[in-house]
Write a protein that holds these residues in place. Structure first.
Motif, PDB file in Angstrom:
ATOM      1  N   LYS A   1       6.699 -42.883 -45.042  1.00 31.48           N
ATOM      2  CA  LYS A   1       8.085 -42.690 -45.457  1.00 31.48           C
ATOM      3  C   LYS A   1       8.795 -44.012 -45.716  1.00 31.48           C
ATOM      4  CE  LYS A   1      12.383 -40.425 -44.030  1.00 31.48           C
ATOM      5  NZ  LYS A   1      13.033 -39.625 -42.965  1.00 31.48           N
ATOM      6  N   ARG A   2       8.504 -45.027 -44.904  1.00 32.79           N
ATOM      7  CA  ARG A   2       9.192 -46.315 -45.061  1.00 32.79           C
ATOM      8  C   ARG A   2       8.896 -46.926 -46.421  1.00 32.79           C
ATOM      9  NH1 ARG A   2       6.004 -51.168 -42.943  1.00 32.79           N
ATOM     10  NH2 ARG A   2       3.876 -50.407 -42.639  1.00 32.79           N
ATOM     11  N   TRP A   3       7.710 -46.634 -46.964  1.00 30.92           N
ATOM     12  CA  TRP A   3       7.386 -47.132 -48.294  1.00 30.92           C
ATOM     13  C   TRP A   3       7.934 -46.195 -49.374  1.00 30.92           C
ATOM     14  CZ3 TRP A   3       6.335 -51.942 -48.212  1.00 30.92           C
ATOM     15  CH2 TRP A   3       5.572 -52.508 -47.182  1.00 30.92           C
ATOM     16  N   ARG A   4       7.780 -44.884 -49.188  1.00 26.79           N
ATOM     17  CA  ARG A   4       8.276 -43.941 -50.200  1.00 26.79           C
ATOM     18  C   ARG A   4       9.763 -44.109 -50.448  1.00 26.79           C
ATOM     19  NH1 ARG A   4       6.013 -39.979 -46.980  1.00 26.79           N
ATOM     20  NH2 ARG A   4       8.047 -38.930 -46.903  1.00 26.79           N
ATOM     21  N   SER A   5      10.499 -44.412 -49.389  1.00 24.31           N
ATOM     22  CA  SER A   5      11.951 -44.562 -49.541  1.00 24.31           C
ATOM     23  C   SER A   5      12.302 -45.729 -50.460  1.00 24.31           C
ATOM     24  CB  SER A   5      12.610 -44.754 -48.175  1.00 24.31           C
ATOM     25  OG  SER A   5      12.168 -45.954 -47.565  1.00 24.31           O
ATOM     26  N   MET A   6      11.380 -46.687 -50.611  1.00 18.66           N
ATOM     27  CA  MET A   6      11.657 -47.841 -51.468  1.00 18.66           C
ATOM     28  C   MET A   6      11.652 -47.464 -52.948  1.00 18.66           C
ATOM     29  SD  MET A   6       9.665 -50.873 -49.416  1.00 18.66           S
ATOM     30  CE  MET A   6      10.232 -52.125 -50.548  1.00 18.66           C
ATOM     31  N   ASN A   7      11.064 -46.308 -53.287  1.00 16.11           N
ATOM     32  CA  ASN A   7      11.173 -45.838 -54.668  1.00 16.11           C
ATOM     33  C   ASN A   7      12.633 -45.605 -55.064  1.00 16.11           C
ATOM     34  OD1 ASN A   7       8.354 -45.724 -55.185  1.00 16.11           O
ATOM     35  ND2 ASN A   7       8.210 -43.741 -54.159  1.00 16.11           N
ATOM     36  N   TRP A   8      13.455 -45.295 -54.070  1.00 15.67           N
ATOM     37  CA  TRP A   8      14.856 -44.969 -54.318  1.00 15.67           C
ATOM     38  C   TRP A   8      15.784 -46.170 -54.140  1.00 15.67           C
ATOM     39  CZ3 TRP A   8      16.216 -40.300 -56.219  1.00 15.67           C
ATOM     40  CH2 TRP A   8      15.245 -39.290 -56.168  1.00 15.67           C
ATOM     41  N   ALA A   9      15.280 -47.242 -53.552  1.00 16.92           N
ATOM     42  CA  ALA A   9      16.108 -48.429 -53.324  1.00 16.92           C
ATOM     43  C   ALA A   9      16.387 -49.140 -54.646  1.00 16.92           C
ATOM     44  CB  ALA A   9      15.414 -49.369 -52.351  1.00 16.92           C
ATOM     45  N   PRO A  10      17.521 -49.845 -54.748  1.00 18.73           N
ATOM     46  CA  PRO A  10      17.772 -50.634 -55.967  1.00 18.73           C
ATOM     47  C   PRO A  10      16.639 -51.625 -56.194  1.00 18.73           C
ATOM     48  CG  PRO A  10      19.751 -50.496 -54.605  1.00 18.73           C
ATOM     49  CD  PRO A  10      18.635 -49.927 -53.779  1.00 18.73           C
ATOM     50  N   PHE A  11      16.180 -51.743 -57.426  1.00 21.08           N
ATOM     51  CA  PHE A  11      15.086 -52.671 -57.708  1.00 21.08           C
ATOM     52  C   PHE A  11      15.571 -54.093 -57.449  1.00 21.08           C
ATOM     53  CE2 PHE A  11      11.848 -54.740 -60.472  1.00 21.08           C
ATOM     54  CZ  PHE A  11      10.737 -54.163 -59.870  1.00 21.08           C
TER      55      PHE A  11
END
Length: 468
Positions: free
Chosen positions: A40-50
């Motif tokens: 989850k900690r990595w998947r959530s980075m798909n949604w973080a501002p690039f």
């Protein structure tokens, strides 16, 4: 001019989300634009501002079409990227299939989450839509293997066959002052479907994957015997075999293996269902005469793609009908790590039954449902519900088309230049650390395990020479 730099924006500390940003003065080139999967900690980075304004990226260079290398592209476009996306012909063809499928699944999953209220996002939204994919595809530019492509301002790229999936490549990015070689995902020395990988020109800086940096693939005298035994036993007890398989490349390899086993009498003839629209579309690409040059010269595609007991399930109705199948059958469905797709519905249906078997045929990243099954989970959360795991779970590591530790070392040894630094990416911590130690012990080269967000200078130190 400022020094050229490389920033690790993905596949650093994990095995997914490959993104590597090269900066040459004012030019910014992103090598791969992968989606994060797994924990989850990595998947959530798909949604973080690039970390970088996508509008300021000039070009994206792709190594291949797996989701963890190209799946973030539509999000980049959605947020302002307007440059070119460079890819081999095979990668371009498969990336279109992968991205369209990803957008479709995300839109359906968002609708399902909104309907049943289990999303933490309000409203539940997809990362990108099918419209975003259509726009992304207008940016794709095809390139040939072993040909220098001028990206302007003295920057050149060259793609060399990597033998991992159709279209996969290692990519060398160079200027007059420096060069950086990205391995991409390196294929095994003996891919069952594709031509063998080629060795790219070397470079002062090398970025290498480490998915299997800490292990060797088994090469038994009687290949895939656990796979064959699981099918025989399941058929004997009247159950069904579910094979979660990556839609691109793995489905082809699994079908080839099943066909050979049937021909040799190692497994009984039972109905085989390929239940993945993406896999079916990818199969058509592999069968296309336009891509035959990438396949092994001793391979007859029709021998395994035209098996008489193989059935396609292209639409949702035929997929649902599989739940009412009577008697033994083999179902091949994506995704390979059970992160999404039709395989989830089959898992819901088949995991509670003790007569059934699930065979895992590839790498299972940490945090995925496939990894949970591999590690002996007694229940699995699917669509907001916990499903008991009573089916037999079997893992066949022989199906992997990733280079193992020795393959990776051989790839490095064959380079025509001793690099100043090797950067290790795309691996879990233990795998990356093991490859780091092996490079030091056997080659004596300088290497470093990349960290997320780390920025390194990629210009040779004055006086550095190849002392091979």
């Amino acid at each position: 001019m400022a020094s050229a730099t490389l920033t690790f924006l993905g596949a650093a500390g994990t095995v997914t989300g490959s993104k590597f940003l090269l900066t040459f003065g004012r030019r910014r080139i992103l090598v791969d634009a992968g989606m994060y999967q797994g924990e989850k900690r990595w998947r959530s980075m798909n949604w973080a501002p690039f970390p970088v304004d996508p509008a300021e990226i000039d070009d994206v260079v792709l190594t291949h079409a797996h989701l963890d290398h190209c799946g973030y592209l539509p999000r980049l476009v959605k947020e302002g990227f307007t440059g070119d996306v460079w890819a081999t012909e095979g990668t371009a063809a498969l990336a279109e299939i992968v991205l369209r499928d990803a957008a479709y699944l995300q839109e359906r999953d968002a609708e399902h989450a909104a309907r049943y209220g289990y999303s933490k996002h309000h409203p539940a939204l997809p990362l990108y839509t099918e419209d975003d994919v259509r726009e992304t595809l207008t940016h794709v530019r095809q390139v040939a293997y072993d040909t220098d492509v001028d990206l302007g301002h003295g920057i050149r790229c060259r793609w060399t066959r990597a033998g991992h999936i159709l279209g996969s490549a290692s990519v060398r990015v160079s200027t007059e002052r420096t060069a950086i070689l990205f391995s991409g995902d390196v294929g095994r020395h003996d891919h069952p479907v594709l031509r063998a990988r080629d060795i790219p020109p070397g470079a002062p800086f090398v970025v290498i994957e480490s998915t299997y940096g800490d292990r060797e693939h088994p090469e038994p005298e009687r290949p895939h015997e656990d796979f064959a035994a699981a099918i025989r036993d399941t058929v004997a007890r009247g159950g069904k075999v579910l094979i979660p398989a990556f839609a691109v490349d793995r489905t082809e390899v699994v079908l080839k293996t099943i066909g050979e086993m049937q021909q040799d009498g190692r497994i009984p003839m039972v109905p085989i269902y390929v239940n993945s629209p993406m896999a079916l579309n990818a199969l058509r690409v592999y069968r296309s005469t336009a891509h035959r040059a990438e396949l092994r010269p001793d391979l007859d595609v029709e021998e395994f793609l035209g098996l008489p007991n193989v059935h396609e399930t292209p639409d949702a109705d035929s997929s649902r009908e599989l739940n009412d199948l009577q008697g033994p059958a083999i179902i091949i469905s994506s995704s390979g790590m059970a992160t999404g797709g039709r395989v989830l519905h089959h898992l819901e249906e088949l995991l509670p039954g003790r007569r059934n078997t699930v065979i895992l045929t590839g790498y299972q990243a940490a945090g995925t449902r496939g990894r949970s099954l591999e590690e002996g989970a007694r229940e699995l959360k699917l669509h907001g519900r916990y499903i008991p795991v009573r089916a037999q779970i079997v893992r066949d590591a022989e199906f992997s088309v990733h280079a193992d530790s020795t393959d990776l070392m051989d790839w490095l040894r064959d380079l025509d230049q001793v690099p100043e630094t090797v950067f290790i990416v795309h691996g879990e911590r233990d795998a990356a650390a093991a490859l780091h130690e092996r490079i030091a012990a056997e080659l004596g080269w300088t290497s470093a395990v990349a960290r997320y967000g780390e920025v390194v200078v990629v210009e040779p130190c004055p006086g550095t020479a190849d002392d091979r």
